[in-house]
Design a protein around this motif. Structure first.
Motif, PDB file in Angstrom:
ATOM      1  N   GLU A   1     -36.415 -48.931 111.355  1.00  0.00           N
ATOM      2  CA  GLU A   1     -36.358 -49.593 110.053  1.00  0.00           C
ATOM      3  C   GLU A   1     -37.087 -50.928 110.100  1.00  0.00           C
ATOM      4  OE1 GLU A   1     -33.444 -49.025 111.831  1.00  0.00           O
ATOM      5  OE2 GLU A   1     -32.171 -47.725 110.637  1.00  0.00           O
ATOM      6  N   ILE A   2     -37.664 -51.309 108.963  1.00  0.00           N
ATOM      7  CA  ILE A   2     -38.243 -52.639 108.856  1.00  0.00           C
ATOM      8  C   ILE A   2     -37.282 -53.572 108.125  1.00  0.00           C
ATOM      9  CG2 ILE A   2     -40.624 -51.861 109.025  1.00  0.00           C
ATOM     10  CD1 ILE A   2     -40.848 -52.116 105.997  1.00  0.00           C
ATOM     11  N   TRP A   3     -36.278 -52.981 107.465  1.00  0.00           N
ATOM     12  CA  TRP A   3     -35.243 -53.766 106.795  1.00  0.00           C
ATOM     13  C   TRP A   3     -34.036 -52.879 106.565  1.00  0.00           C
ATOM     14  CZ3 TRP A   3     -33.221 -53.290 101.683  1.00  0.00           C
ATOM     15  CH2 TRP A   3     -32.358 -54.325 101.292  1.00  0.00           C
ATOM     16  N   VAL A   4     -32.847 -53.451 106.740  1.00  0.00           N
ATOM     17  CA  VAL A   4     -31.598 -52.755 106.440  1.00  0.00           C
ATOM     18  C   VAL A   4     -30.805 -53.649 105.498  1.00  0.00           C
ATOM     19  CG1 VAL A   4     -29.441 -51.829 107.368  1.00  0.00           C
ATOM     20  CG2 VAL A   4     -31.563 -51.590 108.670  1.00  0.00           C
ATOM     21  N   ALA A   5     -30.325 -53.073 104.412  1.00  0.00           N
ATOM     22  CA  ALA A   5     -29.528 -53.845 103.459  1.00  0.00           C
ATOM     23  C   ALA A   5     -28.284 -54.398 104.149  1.00  0.00           C
ATOM     24  CB  ALA A   5     -29.126 -52.957 102.283  1.00  0.00           C
ATOM     25  N   PRO A   6     -27.922 -55.635 103.845  1.00  0.00           N
ATOM     26  CA  PRO A   6     -26.766 -56.242 104.507  1.00  0.00           C
ATOM     27  C   PRO A   6     -25.428 -55.663 104.059  1.00  0.00           C
ATOM     28  CG  PRO A   6     -27.632 -57.708 102.838  1.00  0.00           C
ATOM     29  CD  PRO A   6     -28.579 -56.551 102.930  1.00  0.00           C
ATOM     30  N   SER A   7     -25.418 -55.002 102.907  1.00  0.00           N
ATOM     31  CA  SER A   7     -24.175 -54.425 102.408  1.00  0.00           C
ATOM     32  C   SER A   7     -24.484 -53.193 101.570  1.00  0.00           C
ATOM     33  CB  SER A   7     -23.422 -55.453 101.549  1.00  0.00           C
ATOM     34  OG  SER A   7     -24.200 -55.807 100.423  1.00  0.00           O
ATOM     35  N   GLY A   8     -23.454 -52.364 101.397  1.00  0.00           N
ATOM     36  CA  GLY A   8     -23.617 -51.189 100.549  1.00  0.00           C
ATOM     37  C   GLY A   8     -23.879 -51.607  99.110  1.00  0.00           C
ATOM     38  N   ASP A   9     -24.556 -50.771  98.381  1.00  0.00           N
ATOM     39  CA  ASP A   9     -24.864 -50.964  96.958  1.00  0.00           C
ATOM     40  C   ASP A   9     -25.949 -52.007  96.669  1.00  0.00           C
ATOM     41  OD1 ASP A   9     -22.841 -49.082  96.386  1.00  0.00           O
ATOM     42  OD2 ASP A   9     -21.331 -50.662  96.304  1.00  0.00           O
ATOM     43  N   ALA A  10     -26.537 -52.652  97.706  1.00  0.00           N
ATOM     44  CA  ALA A  10     -27.596 -53.639  97.476  1.00  0.00           C
ATOM     45  C   ALA A  10     -28.869 -52.919  97.023  1.00  0.00           C
ATOM     46  CB  ALA A  10     -27.865 -54.440  98.744  1.00  0.00           C
ATOM     47  N   LYS A  11     -29.454 -53.351  95.924  1.00  0.00           N
ATOM     48  CA  LYS A  11     -30.664 -52.745  95.380  1.00  0.00           C
ATOM     49  C   LYS A  11     -31.902 -53.382  96.002  1.00  0.00           C
ATOM     50  CE  LYS A  11     -28.511 -51.962  90.935  1.00  0.00           C
ATOM     51  NZ  LYS A  11     -28.505 -52.311  89.509  1.00  0.00           N
ATOM     52  N   LEU A  12     -32.950 -52.570  96.185  1.00  0.00           N
ATOM     53  CA  LEU A  12     -34.241 -53.068  96.641  1.00  0.00           C
ATOM     54  C   LEU A  12     -35.107 -53.300  95.410  1.00  0.00           C
ATOM     55  CD1 LEU A  12     -36.186 -53.704  98.982  1.00  0.00           C
ATOM     56  CD2 LEU A  12     -36.865 -51.295  98.920  1.00  0.00           C
ATOM     57  N   GLU A  13     -35.616 -54.513  95.275  1.00  0.00           N
ATOM     58  CA  GLU A  13     -36.437 -54.892  94.121  1.00  0.00           C
ATOM     59  C   GLU A  13     -37.764 -55.459  94.609  1.00  0.00           C
ATOM     60  OE1 GLU A  13     -33.977 -57.953  92.478  1.00  0.00           O
ATOM     61  OE2 GLU A  13     -32.515 -56.542  91.696  1.00  0.00           O
ATOM     62  N   TYR A  14     -38.715 -55.593  93.697  1.00  0.00           N
ATOM     63  CA  TYR A  14     -39.947 -56.293  94.042  1.00  0.00           C
ATOM     64  C   TYR A  14     -40.365 -57.219  92.919  1.00  0.00           C
ATOM     65  CZ  TYR A  14     -43.199 -53.478  91.189  1.00  0.00           C
ATOM     66  OH  TYR A  14     -43.886 -52.890  90.155  1.00  0.00           O
ATOM     67  N   THR A  15     -41.166 -58.211  93.302  1.00  0.00           N
ATOM     68  CA  THR A  15     -41.744 -59.158  92.364  1.00  0.00           C
ATOM     69  C   THR A  15     -43.239 -59.201  92.643  1.00  0.00           C
ATOM     70  OG1 THR A  15     -39.722 -60.451  92.251  1.00  0.00           O
ATOM     71  CG2 THR A  15     -41.764 -61.588  91.660  1.00  0.00           C
ATOM     72  N   SER A  16     -44.057 -59.167  91.590  1.00  0.00           N
ATOM     73  CA  SER A  16     -45.504 -59.159  91.784  1.00  0.00           C
ATOM     74  C   SER A  16     -46.177 -60.226  90.928  1.00  0.00           C
ATOM     75  CB  SER A  16     -46.091 -57.787  91.424  1.00  0.00           C
ATOM     76  OG  SER A  16     -46.053 -57.590  90.020  1.00  0.00           O
ATOM     77  N   THR A  17     -47.360 -60.643  91.395  1.00  0.00           N
ATOM     78  CA  THR A  17     -48.203 -61.556  90.616  1.00  0.00           C
ATOM     79  C   THR A  17     -49.358 -60.789  89.981  1.00  0.00           C
ATOM     80  OG1 THR A  17     -49.619 -62.059  92.510  1.00  0.00           O
ATOM     81  CG2 THR A  17     -47.681 -63.470  92.184  1.00  0.00           C
ATOM     82  N   ILE A  18     -49.324 -59.474  90.069  1.00  0.00           N
ATOM     83  CA  ILE A  18     -50.442 -58.638  89.649  1.00  0.00           C
ATOM     84  C   ILE A  18     -50.349 -58.313  88.162  1.00  0.00           C
ATOM     85  CG2 ILE A  18     -51.563 -56.407  89.999  1.00  0.00           C
ATOM     86  CD1 ILE A  18     -50.397 -56.537  92.893  1.00  0.00           C
ATOM     87  N   ALA A  19     -51.407 -58.654  87.442  1.00  0.00           N
ATOM     88  CA  ALA A  19     -51.419 -58.416  86.002  1.00  0.00           C
ATOM     89  C   ALA A  19     -51.971 -57.038  85.645  1.00  0.00           C
ATOM     90  CB  ALA A  19     -52.240 -59.492  85.306  1.00  0.00           C
ATOM     91  N   GLY A  20     -52.537 -56.330  86.619  1.00  0.00           N
ATOM     92  CA  GLY A  20     -53.118 -55.012  86.344  1.00  0.00           C
ATOM     93  C   GLY A  20     -52.248 -53.879  86.852  1.00  0.00           C
ATOM     94  N   ASN A  21     -52.860 -52.698  86.951  1.00  0.00           N
ATOM     95  CA  ASN A  21     -52.151 -51.512  87.428  1.00  0.00           C
ATOM     96  C   ASN A  21     -51.786 -51.673  88.894  1.00  0.00           C
ATOM     97  OD1 ASN A  21     -52.583 -50.086  84.967  1.00  0.00           O
ATOM     98  ND2 ASN A  21     -54.677 -49.725  85.623  1.00  0.00           N
ATOM     99  N   HIS A  22     -50.542 -51.411  89.231  1.00  0.00           N
ATOM    100  CA  HIS A  22     -50.129 -51.437  90.630  1.00  0.00           C
ATOM    101  C   HIS A  22     -48.965 -50.480  90.851  1.00  0.00           C
ATOM    102  CE1 HIS A  22     -47.769 -54.658  88.707  1.00  0.00           C
ATOM    103  NE2 HIS A  22     -46.834 -54.455  89.628  1.00  0.00           N
ATOM    104  N   SER A  23     -48.848 -50.007  92.092  1.00  0.00           N
ATOM    105  CA  SER A  23     -47.800 -49.062  92.455  1.00  0.00           C
ATOM    106  C   SER A  23     -47.086 -49.545  93.703  1.00  0.00           C
ATOM    107  CB  SER A  23     -48.389 -47.678  92.753  1.00  0.00           C
ATOM    108  OG  SER A  23     -48.962 -47.131  91.595  1.00  0.00           O
ATOM    109  N   VAL A  24     -45.803 -49.250  93.763  1.00  0.00           N
ATOM    110  CA  VAL A  24     -44.981 -49.554  94.926  1.00  0.00           C
ATOM    111  C   VAL A  24     -44.279 -48.265  95.318  1.00  0.00           C
ATOM    112  CG1 VAL A  24     -43.010 -50.876  95.778  1.00  0.00           C
ATOM    113  CG2 VAL A  24     -44.636 -51.939  94.202  1.00  0.00           C
ATOM    114  N   PHE A  25     -44.413 -47.882  96.562  1.00  0.00           N
ATOM    115  CA  PHE A  25     -43.883 -46.631  97.076  1.00  0.00           C
ATOM    116  C   PHE A  25     -43.132 -46.941  98.368  1.00  0.00           C
ATOM    117  CE2 PHE A  25     -44.832 -43.039  99.974  1.00  0.00           C
ATOM    118  CZ  PHE A  25     -44.165 -42.025  99.307  1.00  0.00           C
ATOM    119  N   CYS A  26     -41.847 -46.603  98.436  1.00  0.00           N
ATOM    120  CA  CYS A  26     -41.009 -46.929  99.607  1.00  0.00           C
ATOM    121  C   CYS A  26     -40.400 -45.667 100.191  1.00  0.00           C
ATOM    122  CB  CYS A  26     -39.869 -47.855  99.212  1.00  0.00           C
ATOM    123  SG  CYS A  26     -40.402 -49.436  98.540  1.00  0.00           S
TER     124      CYS A  26
END
Length: 134
Positions: free
Chosen positions: A104-129
């Motif tokens: 793993e590169i990250w493990v949530a510290p507790s159950g039910d924690a959501k993974l979110e992202y923030t971007s500065t990109i004004a155009g088309n972009h994709s996030v795939f995890c």
């Protein structure tokens, strides 16, 4: 087999195949446990965009992610107001892939924690995890 990007699992099998046009998965093997995608966001930066909501009581174990964009900018992962993976910069028409391989590169510290992202990109972009919920 399509010409594109192939991500292999820890046993050398194909975990994810991406089309030659950079499209999201053409084939996904069950080994990944869970694969989450934000989809495409056209024309706007995002703040706190939820990529992954685990089942009740489970923790996200993030194994890797792929970011792509047609506009230069940055994407970071967060859990609420806490940055968990700092900015990754993406050039125009660029793609960034980060994988921990069999770890793993990250493990949530507790159950039910959501993974979110923030971007500065004004155009088309994709996030795939990819990863699993434990």
């Amino acid at each position: 087999m399509p010409s594109g990007v192939t991500i292999f699992d820890k046993d050398g099998g194909i975990a994810v195949e991406l089309g030659s046009d950079g499209s999201l998965p053409v084939a996904i093997q069950p080994y990944l446990g869970s694969v989450k995608s934000s989809g495409d966001n056209v024309g706007s930066a995002q703040t706190g965009k939820v990529v992954w909501t685990p089942q009740s009581g489970r923790k996200i174990h993030l194994w890797g992610f792929m970011l792509s964009s047609d506009t230069a900018g940055a994407i970071k992962f967060n859990m609420g107001a806490t940055t968990i993976i700092p900015n990754h910069y993406i050039p125009i028409n660029g793609t960034v892939v980060v994988s921990g391989g069999a770890r793993e590169i990250w493990v949530a510290p507790s159950g039910d924690a959501k993974l979110e992202y923030t971007s500065t990109i004004a155009g088309n972009h994709s996030v795939f995890c990819w990863g699993e919920e434990v």
